[in-house]
Design a protein around this motif. Structure first.
Motif, mmCIF file in Angstrom:
data_model
loop_
_atom_site.group_PDB
_atom_site.id
_atom_site.type_symbol
_atom_site.label_atom_id
_atom_site.label_comp_id
_atom_site.label_asym_id
_atom_site.label_seq_id
_atom_site.Cartn_x
_atom_site.Cartn_y
_atom_site.Cartn_z
ATOM 1 N N SER A 159 0.839 -1.198 0.000
ATOM 2 C CA SER A 159 0.000 0.000 0.000
ATOM 3 C C SER A 159 0.873 1.246 0.000
ATOM 4 C CB SER A 159 -0.905 0.015 1.236
ATOM 5 O OG SER A 159 -0.118 0.157 2.411
ATOM 6 N N SER A 160 0.255 2.400 -0.291
ATOM 7 C CA SER A 160 1.013 3.648 -0.324
ATOM 8 C C SER A 160 1.631 3.948 1.037
ATOM 9 C CB SER A 160 0.097 4.811 -0.742
ATOM 10 O OG SER A 160 -0.979 4.957 0.163
ATOM 11 N N VAL A 161 0.915 3.584 2.113
ATOM 12 C CA VAL A 161 1.452 3.809 3.458
ATOM 13 C C VAL A 161 2.675 2.938 3.696
ATOM 14 C CG1 VAL A 161 0.975 3.584 5.923
ATOM 15 C CG2 VAL A 161 -0.770 4.525 4.400
ATOM 16 N N ALA A 162 2.587 1.650 3.325
ATOM 17 C CA ALA A 162 3.706 0.733 3.525
ATOM 18 C C ALA A 162 4.918 1.168 2.710
ATOM 19 C CB ALA A 162 3.294 -0.688 3.152
ATOM 20 N N VAL A 163 4.684 1.552 1.469
ATOM 21 C CA VAL A 163 5.794 1.968 0.601
ATOM 22 C C VAL A 163 6.463 3.224 1.136
ATOM 23 C CG1 VAL A 163 6.382 2.836 -1.689
ATOM 24 C CG2 VAL A 163 4.832 0.895 -1.464
ATOM 25 N N ARG A 164 5.648 4.202 1.527
ATOM 26 C CA ARG A 164 6.223 5.458 2.044
ATOM 27 C C ARG A 164 6.974 5.216 3.344
ATOM 28 N NH1 ARG A 164 8.829 8.986 2.596
ATOM 29 N NH2 ARG A 164 8.459 11.225 2.756
ATOM 30 N N ALA A 165 6.456 4.361 4.206
ATOM 31 C CA ALA A 165 7.126 4.060 5.467
ATOM 32 C C ALA A 165 8.459 3.364 5.220
ATOM 33 C CB ALA A 165 6.222 3.198 6.346
ATOM 34 N N GLU A 166 8.468 2.396 4.295
ATOM 35 C CA GLU A 166 9.705 1.670 4.009
ATOM 36 C C GLU A 166 10.738 2.582 3.356
ATOM 37 O OE1 GLU A 166 8.156 -1.520 1.696
ATOM 38 O OE2 GLU A 166 7.734 -2.798 3.443
ATOM 39 N N GLU A 167 10.292 3.535 2.547
ATOM 40 C CA GLU A 167 11.218 4.500 1.956
ATOM 41 C C GLU A 167 11.905 5.331 3.038
ATOM 42 O OE1 GLU A 167 8.844 6.798 -0.688
ATOM 43 O OE2 GLU A 167 8.994 5.380 -2.360
ATOM 44 N N ALA A 168 11.200 5.559 4.147
ATOM 45 C CA ALA A 168 11.761 6.335 5.250
ATOM 46 C C ALA A 168 12.639 5.478 6.157
ATOM 47 C CB ALA A 168 10.635 6.980 6.066
ATOM 48 N N GLY A 169 12.770 4.187 5.824
ATOM 49 C CA GLY A 169 13.611 3.299 6.616
ATOM 50 C C GLY A 169 12.874 2.520 7.680
ATOM 51 N N ALA A 170 11.546 2.641 7.737
ATOM 52 C CA ALA A 170 10.769 1.929 8.746
ATOM 53 C C ALA A 170 10.684 0.437 8.411
ATOM 54 C CB ALA A 170 9.361 2.527 8.845
ATOM 55 N N GLU A 171 10.571 -0.371 9.447
ATOM 56 C CA GLU A 171 10.422 -1.802 9.277
ATOM 57 C C GLU A 171 9.015 -2.219 9.707
ATOM 58 O OE1 GLU A 171 13.459 -3.909 11.315
ATOM 59 O OE2 GLU A 171 15.115 -3.025 10.163
ATOM 60 N N LEU A 172 8.384 -3.073 8.908
ATOM 61 C CA LEU A 172 7.058 -3.600 9.235
ATOM 62 C C LEU A 172 7.218 -4.994 9.822
ATOM 63 C CD1 LEU A 172 6.356 -1.280 7.198
ATOM 64 C CD2 LEU A 172 4.360 -2.625 6.562
ATOM 65 N N ASP A 173 6.534 -5.236 10.926
ATOM 66 C CA ASP A 173 6.595 -6.536 11.592
ATOM 67 C C ASP A 173 5.343 -7.327 11.246
ATOM 68 O OD1 ASP A 173 7.044 -8.692 13.214
ATOM 69 O OD2 ASP A 173 6.700 -7.631 15.104
ATOM 70 N N GLU A 174 5.465 -8.180 10.211
ATOM 71 C CA GLU A 174 4.334 -9.000 9.762
ATOM 72 C C GLU A 174 3.108 -8.144 9.482
ATOM 73 O OE1 GLU A 174 3.684 -12.074 12.584
ATOM 74 O OE2 GLU A 174 5.562 -13.110 12.135
ATOM 75 N N GLY A 175 3.305 -7.080 8.744
ATOM 76 C CA GLY A 175 2.199 -6.219 8.348
ATOM 77 C C GLY A 175 1.765 -5.234 9.405
ATOM 78 N N VAL A 176 2.514 -5.119 10.501
ATOM 79 C CA VAL A 176 2.165 -4.184 11.574
ATOM 80 C C VAL A 176 3.211 -3.082 11.625
ATOM 81 C CG1 VAL A 176 1.870 -3.862 14.060
ATOM 82 C CG2 VAL A 176 0.930 -5.895 12.939
ATOM 83 N N LEU A 177 2.748 -1.835 11.636
ATOM 84 C CA LEU A 177 3.624 -0.670 11.695
ATOM 85 C C LEU A 177 3.550 -0.067 13.091
ATOM 86 C CD1 LEU A 177 5.465 1.211 10.015
ATOM 87 C CD2 LEU A 177 3.423 2.551 9.473
ATOM 88 N N LEU A 178 4.698 0.060 13.741
ATOM 89 C CA LEU A 178 4.754 0.662 15.076
ATOM 90 C C LEU A 178 5.045 2.151 14.933
ATOM 91 C CD1 LEU A 178 6.865 -2.046 16.966
ATOM 92 C CD2 LEU A 178 4.375 -1.839 16.798
ATOM 93 N N VAL A 179 4.203 2.962 15.563
ATOM 94 C CA VAL A 179 4.329 4.416 15.498
ATOM 95 C C VAL A 179 4.433 4.950 16.917
ATOM 96 C CG1 VAL A 179 3.355 6.561 14.602
ATOM 97 C CG2 VAL A 179 2.857 4.393 13.462
ATOM 98 N N SER A 180 5.336 5.897 17.137
ATOM 99 C CA SER A 180 5.421 6.511 18.462
ATOM 100 C C SER A 180 5.689 7.997 18.340
ATOM 101 C CB SER A 180 6.512 5.846 19.313
ATOM 102 O OG SER A 180 7.797 6.180 18.833
ATOM 103 N N ARG A 181 5.241 8.722 19.341
ATOM 104 C CA ARG A 181 5.422 10.182 19.381
ATOM 105 C C ARG A 181 5.736 10.564 20.819
ATOM 106 N NH1 ARG A 181 2.830 14.583 16.743
ATOM 107 N NH2 ARG A 181 4.128 16.433 17.124
#
Length: 580
Positions: A78-100
């Protein structure tokens, strides 16, 4: 697993919340609790995860920082997954961890998939993940620009395609108009600049300097100015090396070296070391002869002509006049001339350029007229369908006689584009002014919702718009904060029913104080404070069975143990289950 939903949030040191975990349903989750218990912190927390403004006042008193962490399921590719991976983020079995993290001093940090990222990236991803609606968003819906945006969003490609072409032509027209204005309003300045350039180029052309000529002439002037001294030195040096014809008895270096060489040659066979010195002496003798010959030639070639020196100095004076005005040396002067010739060509071509720009401006205005008309036609056609769909939803939200419509108009402007046979004002989104109208009952004239809708009606209009959007442009998660403000009775039940309908195709999270709405939720979360006024990990609980009946009873009557309220609560739950 349902893709694209918020599975869980952990909130620490945010407002009244000390440390709490919010577990959300993939369907409809209702967040309830006493006033001031911290329900709104759920909305605030999600806002932070989505790149919202960090306010240090949100940090719990005594804490160094507030932290919000979330688990979001994201579709692979998805566009979210692609954009996150471009930023260097790693997805854990389709789960994206976000923190602020927000510090008490106001500093803010964001992490995505274990990688530190700019907060703005979270805001970019939010557009594809969550639609947030609260009292502020309702006020936003009152703005005509937001209403036009909603209509365009509903229209899809029917508006987006001509709008993209219109936007490109509009930006080009602004650039062309700005350049045309700059040329025409600065005509006098540009003419003065052209005169100065012509004068400078004329001066340089009259002198006709060559590259490096100033350096060459400086060296020649130095030589000519000291010709006698140079000739005398060369003659003395030559005599010392090769002898003086006027004094045959004088000893010269060439003769002495030759004699030394002959002496060594006579005995070189007796000692290899001396033979090496004899060879070197021969080399010296050859070198002295060469230098003596060059000194003789130098003296013969030396020009001591004072007329030539005067000519050189005169030429250097002309070159100096140029370097004072146009460059530090002649090479810089020639570079200025080349650049200035190009600039002069631009200035002298103003008339032609004005003609070209004027023609392009007129062509772009004609093109914008066609595209603006296409936008108006598409919006007019879409407005009827959109209004009918929202009106149908309002009938299901206890507003059976309400009618929604759109007013699409333009403002006349003689300098504008032509739409519908009139010259009208235009902007980056076309020439249309779009306003959402509401007639709450038969006989009532349609009025702008900013003037004709109460708080409760506005909440229902907003919900109806979102339900209609869900069918054409869905997002994975919808968050509603006080969407039921100003609503009660049958209307509240219908809002709960429509939210449950929306939850069949998306995740819906609602912060509510109405039991009629909460009863339709797939999961109900209760936010409770402890005795010290904070919300801890045990302060956000999932209500099941009897606990849920007790909470709905409290919401209905303010008394958990009221038999009448309990009966009503059970009836609400039964109604909701029957609709499921």
């Amino acid at each position: 697993m349902v893709w694209g939903v918020l599975e869980e949030m952990r909130i620490r040191s945010l407002g009244v919340i000390d440390d709490a975990v919010v577990e959300l349903s993939p369907g409809f989750t209702a967040v309830t609790g006493e006033t001031g218990a911290g329900k709104t912190m759920v909305v605030t927390s999600l806002g932070l995860l989505l790149g919202g403004r960090a306010d240090p006042a949100l940090v719990r008193i005594g804490a160094a920082s507030a932290v919000v962490e979330g688990r979001i399921s994201v579709p692979p590719g998805s566009s979210v997954a692609v954009r996150a991976e471009e930023a260097g983020a790693e997805l854990d079995e389709g789960v994206l961890l976000v923190s602020r993290t927000v510090s008490a001093e106001g500093r803010s940090r964001a992490h995505l998939g274990g990688r530190s990222v700019p907060v703005g990236l979270l805001a970019e991803l939010a557009d594809d993940l969550v639609a947030v609606h609260g009292q502020t968003d309702q006020q936003g819906l009152l703005k005509p620009a937001r209403q036009r945006g909603a209509l365009d969003r509903y229209a899809g490609e029917a508006v987006s395609v001509p709008l993209a072409a219109y936007g490109e032509a509009y930006r080009r027209l602004r650039a062309v108009t700005a350049e045309l204005d700059e040329i025409t309003t600065r005509a006098r300045e540009r003419a003065q600049e052209a005169d100065l350039l012509r004068f400078g180029l004329g001066e340089i052309e009259a002198v006709e300097p060559r590259p490096g000529e100033d350096v060459e002439l400086a060296a020649e002037a130095e030589r000519l100015g000291h010709a006698e001294a140079l000739a005398s030195a060369a003659a003395l040096a030559h005599a010392a090396l090769a002898g003086n014809p006027e004094d045959p008895e004088a000893v010269d270096a060439t003769t002495l070296v030759a004699g030394a060489g002959r002496a060594l040659e006579a005995v070189r066979s007796h000692d290899p070391a001396l033979a090496g010195l004899a060879d070197r002496m021969g080399e010296i003798s050859i070198l002295l002869s060469d230098v003596a010959q060059e000194l003789a030639g130098y003296a013969d070639d030396l020009d001591a002509d004072p007329l030539r020196l005067a000519a050189v100095e005169e030429r250097r004076a002309l070159l100096t006049q140029l370097t004072r005005k146009y460059g530090e040396d002649i090479d810089a002067v020639l570079a200025w001339a080349e650049e200035s010739a190009g600039r002069l060509g631009e200035l002298e071509g103003d008339d032609d350029r004005i003609e070209e720009l004027t023609a392009e401006r007129d062509r772009l205005r004609d093109e914008l007229s066609v595209l603006a008309q296409a936008l108006t036609d598409a919006r007019t056609e879409t407005a009827a369908r959109f209004a009918d769909a929202v009106t149908a939803e309002l009938a299901s939200l206890a507003m059976p006689h309400a009618r929604v419509s759109f007013a699409i108009s333009q403002t006349e402007d003689e300098e504008g584009v032509e739409v519908g046979g009139r010259r009208v004002a235009y902007g980056p989104s076309g020439a249309d002014e779009v306003e959402l109208l509401l007639a709450p009952h038969p006989g009532a004239p349609p009025r702008p919702i900013a003037k004709g809708a109460s708080g409760g009606e506005l909440s229902r209009v907003m919900l109806a718009v979102e339900v209609v959007f869900a069918g054409v442009d869905p997002v994975p998660t919808y968050l509603f904060d006080e969407v039921d403000a100003g609503v009660g009775g049958k209307a509240a039940v219908e809002i709960g029913r429509r939210l449950a309908k929306l939850a069949k195709s998306a995740q819906v999270v609602v912060v509510t104080h109405l039991p009629q709405v909460a009863a339709f939720a797939d999961r109900q979360l209760l936010v409770e404070k402890t005795n010290d006024g904070s919300v801890t990990r045990s302060g956000v609980t999932v209500l099941e069975g009897e606990e849920r009946v007790r909470e709905l009873s409290r919401m209905l009557a303010g008394q958990e143990d009221s038999e009448t309220a309990r009966a009503h609560a059970e009836e609400l739950l039964a109604t909701a289950r029957a609709d499921a």
